[in-house]
Design an enzyme around this catalytic site. Structure first.
Site, PDB file in Angstrom:
ATOM      1  N   GLU A 104       0.858  -1.186   0.000  1.00 54.24           N
ATOM      2  CA  GLU A 104       0.000   0.000   0.000  1.00 54.24           C
ATOM      3  C   GLU A 104       0.889   1.230   0.000  1.00 54.24           C
ATOM      4  O   GLU A 104       1.889   1.257   0.723  1.00 54.24           O
ATOM      5  CB  GLU A 104      -0.845  -0.028   1.263  1.00 54.24           C
ATOM      6  CG  GLU A 104      -1.870   1.069   1.335  1.00 54.24           C
ATOM      7  CD  GLU A 104      -2.564   1.010   2.681  1.00 54.24           C
ATOM      8  OE1 GLU A 104      -3.454   0.159   2.851  1.00 54.24           O
ATOM      9  OE2 GLU A 104      -2.173   1.799   3.549  1.00 54.24           O
ATOM     10  N   TYR A 116       7.794   1.522  -7.737  1.00 57.69           N
ATOM     11  CA  TYR A 116       6.987   0.296  -7.775  1.00 57.69           C
ATOM     12  C   TYR A 116       6.536  -0.023  -9.208  1.00 57.69           C
ATOM     13  O   TYR A 116       6.548  -1.182  -9.613  1.00 57.69           O
ATOM     14  CB  TYR A 116       5.789   0.412  -6.834  1.00 57.69           C
ATOM     15  CG  TYR A 116       6.175   0.621  -5.379  1.00 57.69           C
ATOM     16  CD1 TYR A 116       7.351   0.072  -4.857  1.00 57.69           C
ATOM     17  CD2 TYR A 116       5.388   1.374  -4.522  1.00 57.69           C
ATOM     18  CE1 TYR A 116       7.722   0.271  -3.530  1.00 57.69           C
ATOM     19  CE2 TYR A 116       5.738   1.570  -3.191  1.00 57.69           C
ATOM     20  CZ  TYR A 116       6.908   1.029  -2.703  1.00 57.69           C
ATOM     21  OH  TYR A 116       7.266   1.221  -1.390  1.00 57.69           O
TER      22      TYR A 116
END
Ligand SMILES: CC(C)(COP(=O)(O)OP(=O)(O)OC[C@H]1O[C@@H](n2cnc3c(N)ncnc32)[C@H](O)[C@@H]1OP(=O)(O)O)[C@@H](O)C(=O)NCCC(=O)NCCS
Length: 144
Positions: A104, A116
């Site tokens: 998250e 990411y």
């Protein structure tokens, strides 16, 4: 760059890096000690110039890995430390039989979301106004 599992003698440095990077989880030394003693937890760190330059901490259970805490010391940012750590984590998780990794991240965190995406994670979901009642949380994931 050397990438290895963290040990108890790394705790002070891990907490010091966190303190310099407020977007990290902020576990503090006690939290790191607890995590190092948690059987499902894996803490990976990257060494540069004989010091810990960054870390990735995750938990793995039932084939699903969740990344809980990531940071690189400001002195070593933008030098490939974060991506080298995640590449090592992907390799190890595959060897361990993991099928999926999730995490998250605050959607406003440009550096982390870019890292990411570069490392193959895609958006799986979004929690609206999750951080500070203003910023969305992105749930990102990758099949291994
Ligand atoms: C996010 C973080 C771990 C990145 O670590 P890093 O070692 O600097 O990352 P890398 O050098 O491997 O960069 C890989 C890619 O990420 C992206 N990236 C990294 N820092 C960036 C920045 N400041 N702005 C935009 N993109 C960035 C780029 O796509 C970069 O690839 P490139 O250098 O080829 O352009 C680091 O900035 C950090 O510690 N941030 C604070 C803590 C944090 O946000 N943790 C995540 C909470 S979910």
């Amino acid at each position: 760059m050397k990438i290895r599992r963290a040990v108890l003698s790394d705790v002070a440095r891990l907490a010091a890096i966190e303190a310099l990077q407020p977007a990290s989880a902020g576990w503090g030394e006690n939290g790191w000690q607890t995590e190092l003693n948690t059987s499902a937890a894996q803490i990976w760190c990257a060494e540069q110039n004989d010091e810990v330059a960054g870390f990735v901490s995750l938990r793995l259970a039932a084939g699903l890995a969740e990344i809980l805490n990531v940071a690189v010391h400001p002195q070593y940012c933008r030098q490939g430390v974060g991506s080298a750590l995640l590449a090592q984590v992907w390799r190890t998780l595959k060897e361990q039989g993991a099928q999926e990794v999730t995490l998250e991240v605050n959607a406003q965190n440009i550096a982390a979301t870019a890292l990411y995406k570069k490392m193959g994670l895609t958006e799986m979901g979004r929690r609206k106004k999750f951080y500070h009642h203003t910023d969305d949380a992105l749930i990102m994931g990758k099949r291994l």
